[in-house]
Design a protein around this motif. Structure first.
Motif, short mmCIF file in Angstrom:
data_model
loop_
_atom_site.label_atom_id
_atom_site.label_comp_id
_atom_site.label_asym_id
_atom_site.label_seq_id
_atom_site.Cartn_x
_atom_site.Cartn_y
_atom_site.Cartn_z
N THR A 225 -2.28 8.81 -2.04
CA THR A 225 -1.12 8.08 -2.57
C THR A 225 -0.11 9.02 -3.23
OG1 THR A 225 -2.28 7.66 -4.67
CG2 THR A 225 -2.51 6.00 -2.94
N GLU A 226 -0.22 10.31 -2.98
CA GLU A 226 0.71 11.28 -3.58
C GLU A 226 1.87 11.55 -2.61
OE1 GLU A 226 -1.32 14.79 -4.76
OE2 GLU A 226 -2.62 13.78 -6.21
N TRP A 227 3.06 11.52 -3.17
CA TRP A 227 4.29 11.73 -2.39
C TRP A 227 5.16 12.77 -3.10
CZ3 TRP A 227 4.97 8.75 2.11
CH2 TRP A 227 4.05 7.71 2.27
N LYS A 228 6.16 13.26 -2.40
CA LYS A 228 7.14 14.16 -2.99
C LYS A 228 8.49 13.92 -2.34
CE LYS A 228 6.31 18.07 0.16
NZ LYS A 228 5.94 19.50 0.25
N ILE A 229 9.53 14.35 -3.04
CA ILE A 229 10.90 14.19 -2.58
C ILE A 229 11.44 15.55 -2.16
CG2 ILE A 229 13.22 13.42 -3.16
CD1 ILE A 229 11.19 11.19 -3.01
N GLN A 230 12.10 15.59 -1.01
CA GLN A 230 12.75 16.80 -0.54
C GLN A 230 14.25 16.56 -0.41
OE1 GLN A 230 10.54 19.44 2.32
NE2 GLN A 230 9.65 17.49 2.95
N PRO A 231 15.06 17.62 -0.60
CA PRO A 231 16.50 17.45 -0.44
C PRO A 231 16.87 17.03 0.99
CG PRO A 231 16.02 19.47 -1.63
CD PRO A 231 14.71 18.95 -1.12
N PHE A 232 17.97 16.33 1.09
CA PHE A 232 18.41 15.81 2.38
C PHE A 232 18.80 16.94 3.34
CE2 PHE A 232 22.33 14.73 4.74
CZ PHE A 232 21.77 13.92 5.71
N ASP A 233 19.51 17.93 2.86
CA ASP A 233 19.98 19.04 3.70
C ASP A 233 18.89 20.10 3.78
OD1 ASP A 233 21.32 20.94 5.13
OD2 ASP A 233 23.02 21.11 3.75
N PRO A 234 18.33 20.40 4.96
CA PRO A 234 17.26 21.40 5.05
C PRO A 234 17.73 22.81 4.71
CG PRO A 234 17.95 20.72 7.25
CD PRO A 234 18.62 19.79 6.28
N ARG A 235 19.03 23.09 4.77
CA ARG A 235 19.53 24.43 4.48
C ARG A 235 19.54 24.74 2.99
NH1 ARG A 235 25.11 23.70 7.64
NH2 ARG A 235 24.94 21.80 6.37
N SER A 236 19.48 23.71 2.15
CA SER A 236 19.54 23.94 0.70
C SER A 236 18.23 23.60 -0.01
CB SER A 236 20.68 23.12 0.10
OG SER A 236 20.47 21.73 0.36
N ARG A 237 17.14 23.45 0.71
CA ARG A 237 15.89 23.04 0.08
C ARG A 237 15.29 24.13 -0.78
NH1 ARG A 237 13.36 19.55 5.18
NH2 ARG A 237 14.89 17.85 4.97
N MET A 238 15.42 25.37 -0.37
CA MET A 238 14.88 26.45 -1.21
C MET A 238 15.67 26.57 -2.50
SD MET A 238 13.86 29.41 1.56
CE MET A 238 13.15 30.38 0.23
N GLU A 239 16.97 26.35 -2.45
CA GLU A 239 17.79 26.46 -3.65
C GLU A 239 17.55 25.30 -4.61
OE1 GLU A 239 21.78 26.68 -2.32
OE2 GLU A 239 21.46 28.45 -1.05
N LEU A 240 17.33 24.12 -4.07
CA LEU A 240 17.18 22.93 -4.90
C LEU A 240 15.74 22.63 -5.28
CD1 LEU A 240 19.69 20.49 -3.15
CD2 LEU A 240 20.05 21.86 -5.21
N GLU A 241 14.80 23.48 -4.90
CA GLU A 241 13.40 23.22 -5.22
C GLU A 241 13.19 23.17 -6.73
OE1 GLU A 241 8.97 24.79 -3.82
OE2 GLU A 241 10.76 26.01 -3.48
N TYR A 242 12.48 22.11 -7.19
CA TYR A 242 12.19 21.84 -8.59
C TYR A 242 13.43 21.50 -9.42
CZ TYR A 242 7.60 23.65 -7.43
OH TYR A 242 6.38 23.85 -6.83
N SER A 243 14.53 21.21 -8.77
CA SER A 243 15.68 20.69 -9.51
C SER A 243 15.58 19.17 -9.57
CB SER A 243 16.99 21.11 -8.84
OG SER A 243 17.05 20.62 -7.51
N ALA A 244 16.37 18.53 -10.41
CA ALA A 244 16.26 17.10 -10.65
C ALA A 244 16.71 16.31 -9.43
CB ALA A 244 17.08 16.71 -11.87
N VAL A 245 16.03 15.19 -9.17
CA VAL A 245 16.36 14.32 -8.05
C VAL A 245 17.50 13.39 -8.47
CG1 VAL A 245 15.49 12.54 -6.49
CG2 VAL A 245 14.00 14.43 -7.17
N GLN A 246 18.53 13.33 -7.64
CA GLN A 246 19.66 12.47 -7.91
C GLN A 246 19.38 11.05 -7.43
OE1 GLN A 246 22.57 13.32 -9.44
NE2 GLN A 246 21.95 15.44 -9.75
#
Length: 287
Positions: free
Chosen positions: A189-210
């Motif tokens: 039952t564990e999930w996670k959220i990833q950024p929509f744009d795959p090109r910016s996922r490394m930059e936005l990792e562990y940043s707040a979810v909008q």
């Protein structure tokens, strides 16, 4: 009128056989019906109450900073994309089409199904969920990209779960990873959220979810994304779309619109689901 009276050559008013017993049975049946109606125990009344409760308007949490926090009550919505005429769908708890025949057991069941129903802009109880912590984070803390969490129903009783496809466990129509609701939280039952744009996922990792922005909803164990299938399922609430865990990519290795979701909340100044402002009523003069 019982079966013996249907076979009788005489009319209903002619008293033959056990006529007094037939009249007593009819009076007892009517009396039981009236008692059940007063107590709201009739099947049609119980079904109406259940439908009214599940489809009642639900107040989502208000995000003053535009971010998603643990403990927030939200909706998970697929906003659609380029397809013409494609409506917006929301994830919601569902009941099978024949739920009316075994209503009480289905309400108290430890496993429930989820489907994608059309979203008309009004949050409902069956389509509302809560962000729950699985790593010790406290309510009110910001949810971050890549951080594991639980997604439970608004009352906190059931948790969203998925698992790998097996010979016995799979989505009914698409045969992809099954998504349902269970009563016990676990690593399934564990999930996670990833950024929509795959090109910016490394930059936005562990940043707040909008809140109210496109995201990718990923199941941690299977590493598959929550997907809105094209298959139609008949439920007690009508025809809805099947949900599964299955990553769909285009020619650029980016997720398609079937994997696009939004965590819907009330955000001040947001056009998607703005906060309802209640104007002060003028005071009545006292005489």
């Amino acid at each position: 009128m019982n079966f013996s009276q249907l076979l009788s050559p005489y009319s209903y008013g002619v008293r033959i056989g056990n006529w007094y017993e037939d009249i007593a049975l009819e009076e007892e049946t009517l009396k039981n019906y009236l008692v059940k109606r007063e107590r709201s125990e009739l099947l049609c009344q119980r079904v109406g109450d259940l439908w009214g409760t599940l489809n009642a308007k639900f107040e989502l949490s208000v995000s003053r900073d535009g971010l998603v926090h643990f403990g927030d009550r939200v909706m998970v919505v697929n906003p659609g994309g380029q397809k013409v005429g494609r409506p917006t769908f929301s994830m919601a708890m569902s009941l099978p089409e024949d739920a009316i025949h075994d209503l009480q057991n289905l309400i108290c069941a430890d496993v429930q199904s989820v489907t994608g129903g059309e979203f008309d802009g009004v949050p409902t109880t069956r389509g509302s969920f809560m962000i729950r912590s699985c790593d010790g984070s406290h309510n009110g803390e910001v949810l971050r990209y890549g951080q594991p969490f639980y997604l439970s129903t608004a009352d906190g009783r059931l948790f969203l779960q998925s698992d790998r496809v097996s010979f016995r466990v799979y989505a009914e129509k698409s045969r992809h990873c099954l998504v349902n609701l269970v009563s016990t939280p676990s690593h399934l039952t564990e999930w996670k959220i990833q950024p929509f744009d795959p090109r910016s996922r490394m930059e936005l990792e562990y940043s707040a979810v909008q809140a109210n922005s496109r995201i990718i909803f990923t199941h941690i164990k299977t590493n598959q994304n929550l997907s809105l299938e094209e298959d139609i399922i008949r439920t007690a609430f009508g025809t809805e779309r099947e949900l599964s865990c299955w990553s769909r990519y285009d020619s650029h290795r980016a997720e398609t619109e079937d994997n696009h979701w939004m965590i819907l909340m009330s955000v001040p100044g947001d056009d998607i689901l703005p906060v309802q402002v209640v104007k002060d009523q003028p005071c009545k003069p006292c005489y």
